[in-house]
Design an enzyme around this catalytic site. Structure first.
Site, PDB file in Angstrom:
ATOM      1  N   ASP A 138       0.821  -1.216   0.000  1.00 19.89           N
ATOM      2  CA  ASP A 138       0.000   0.000   0.000  1.00 19.89           C
ATOM      3  C   ASP A 138       0.849   1.257   0.000  1.00 19.89           C
ATOM      4  OD1 ASP A 138       0.796  -0.588   2.714  1.00 19.89           O
ATOM      5  OD2 ASP A 138      -0.693   0.852   3.426  1.00 19.89           O
ATOM      6  N   GLU A 190       0.194  -1.361   5.530  1.00 21.68           N
ATOM      7  CA  GLU A 190       1.202  -0.902   6.494  1.00 21.68           C
ATOM      8  C   GLU A 190       0.998   0.557   6.848  1.00 21.68           C
ATOM      9  OE1 GLU A 190       5.135   0.906   7.719  1.00 21.68           O
ATOM     10  OE2 GLU A 190       3.836   1.377   6.031  1.00 21.68           O
TER      11      GLU A 190
END
Length: 411
Positions: free
Chosen positions: A81, A176
């Protein structure tokens, strides 16, 4: 290796994988699924084994051992991400060959310039091949550079079977950036004794200390009355909230702290006379100071509750992660090996605390000690983000060298 890294990175960067803190799914966004499926196919294509993707979007794969030595299983991780704070849609990376050290025009129409006057560290990259944004999005080097580097290192080892190594596990994780990276990570399935995240910044970064982290949410209830007849009746929750903020040490904020200094950070302040909500994060490297910061917030809330009424103030504090140093110190050799790998390659290791957290912060407390290696990017999470392809090569080489050293030191 350099061209492979550039091509992989640009391919990954073009997939919008911004995570969404308001989503309750894992991954939090569909773009992360898209990248995860792409990575599964690429892992299979280069010859990795045991390639899996689970119901939560975690991608894992194995590079089997090619040595008879008893080498510990080590892992390498990067997250898929990108940060939700700045758009990651329609990323259009720009390639600059042999950077001349001057201004880089990111977007002529909008007058967006990446200048060494604003970012003096650009001086270190003269002569490098740089990858930048087009000025309208972030780049996503955090952490698609790490993904590209791990992939390229694995491909290199597969193409060079003469390099002896133990079993290596790799994983690509979701979410994350919103603090959920390891929440559904299966440490037992991963099966590594130690791991490294490839999620750091400039060349040479090596990190095994992170903040202790918590978030605090305060809700203050007021009493709204027509201002013309409010005397002795109105209770303005905004003013109570301001009182709360003013009782925290003004100099202990992100904009006034560095190194090992902790802070309180007011993320959001939303309010009306009737109700105001404050959202803070609390950070400190020292566990005792961390607990003291949380206690300070409780003291302020209790004091204001006594002043304005117990039913008017609620405070909720949740720990997010802890300083991973506590879990890595007992296996300090994994940091030493990374240090040695960099030195062997002529890279000066820069051991420093992470003023933030990585997946490794949580994984270390889940039984998988995980320090952090540089990925090579600068100015993460915004339009001025860039990365040196030359330093991406060095990051991939460090991964290979760490794997070689573990085999050489085994019996």
């Amino acid at each position: 290796m350099k061209q492979e890294l550039i091509e992989r990175f640009i391919r990954y960067a073009k997939v919008n994988t911004q995570s969404d803190p308001n989503s309750h799914t894992c991954p939090s966004t569909s773009g992360q699924w898209e990248l995860a499926r792409m990575l599964v196919e690429e892992l299979k294509a280069i010859g990795m084994e045991d390639v899996t993707i689970d119901d939560n979007g975690y991608v894992m794969a194995t590079l089997p051992a090619n040595t008879d030595k008893n080498v510990p299983v080590i892992g390498f991780l990067a997250h898929m991400d990108t940060a939700p704070e700045f758009t990651g849609a329609n990323v259009n990376p720009q390639l600059i060959d042999s950077y001349d050290g001057g201004d880089i025009v990111l977007n002529k129409e909008q007058g967006i310039i990446l200048s060494p006057n604003d970012f003096p560290e650009l001086a270190h990259y003269k002569g490098h091949t740089l990858i930048t944004t087009d000025g309208t999005t972030l780049l996503g080097a955090d952490d698609k550079a790490g993904i590209a580097e791990i992939m390229t290192a694995m491909n290199y080892l597969i193409q060079h079977p003469e390099i002896k190594h133990g079993k290596v596990r790799v994983a690509f994780t979701p979410d994350e950036e919103i603090g959920r990276g390891p929440h559904k990570f299966d440490v037992a399935k991963f099966g590594a004794q130690f791991a490294y995240t490839v999620d750091g910044g400039p060349l040479g970064e090596l990190e095994y200390e992170s903040f202790n982290a918590a978030e605090a949410k305060i809700t203050i209830k007021g009493k709204n009355v027509h201002p013309g007849t409010a005397k002795g009746k109105m209770i303005n929750s905004i003013k109570i909230a301001m009182e709360f903020e003013q009782q925290l040490p003004a100099h202990e904020a992100p904009e006034h702290t560095e190194g090992y200094e902790g802070f309180y950070h007011l993320l959001s302040f939303q309010g009306s006379v009737e109700e105001t909500k404050l959202h803070y994060i609390i950070r400190d490297f020292d566990r005792e100071q961390f607990e003291a910061r949380k206690a300070k917030m409780k003291e302020i809330a209790a004091s204001l509750a006594q002043k304005y009424g117990n039913d008017r103030i609620t405070l909720e504090i949740n720990d997010q992660y802890y300083n991973m140093r506590e879990k890595i110190e007992p296996v300090r050799h994994i940091v030493d090996i990374a240090h040695e790998a960099m030195t062997n390659l002529g890279i000066e290791p820069k051991v420093k605390p992470i003023r933030g957290g990585t997946d490794g912060s949580q994984l270390s407390y889940m039984g998988l000690p995980t320090p952090n290696l540089f990925a090579g990017g600068e100015n993460f999470h915004g339009r001025y983000e860039y990365i040196s392809a030359d330093n991406m090569v060095k990051a991939a080489e460090v991964i290979v060298e760490i794997i070689k050293l573990f085999e050489q030191k085994a019996s």
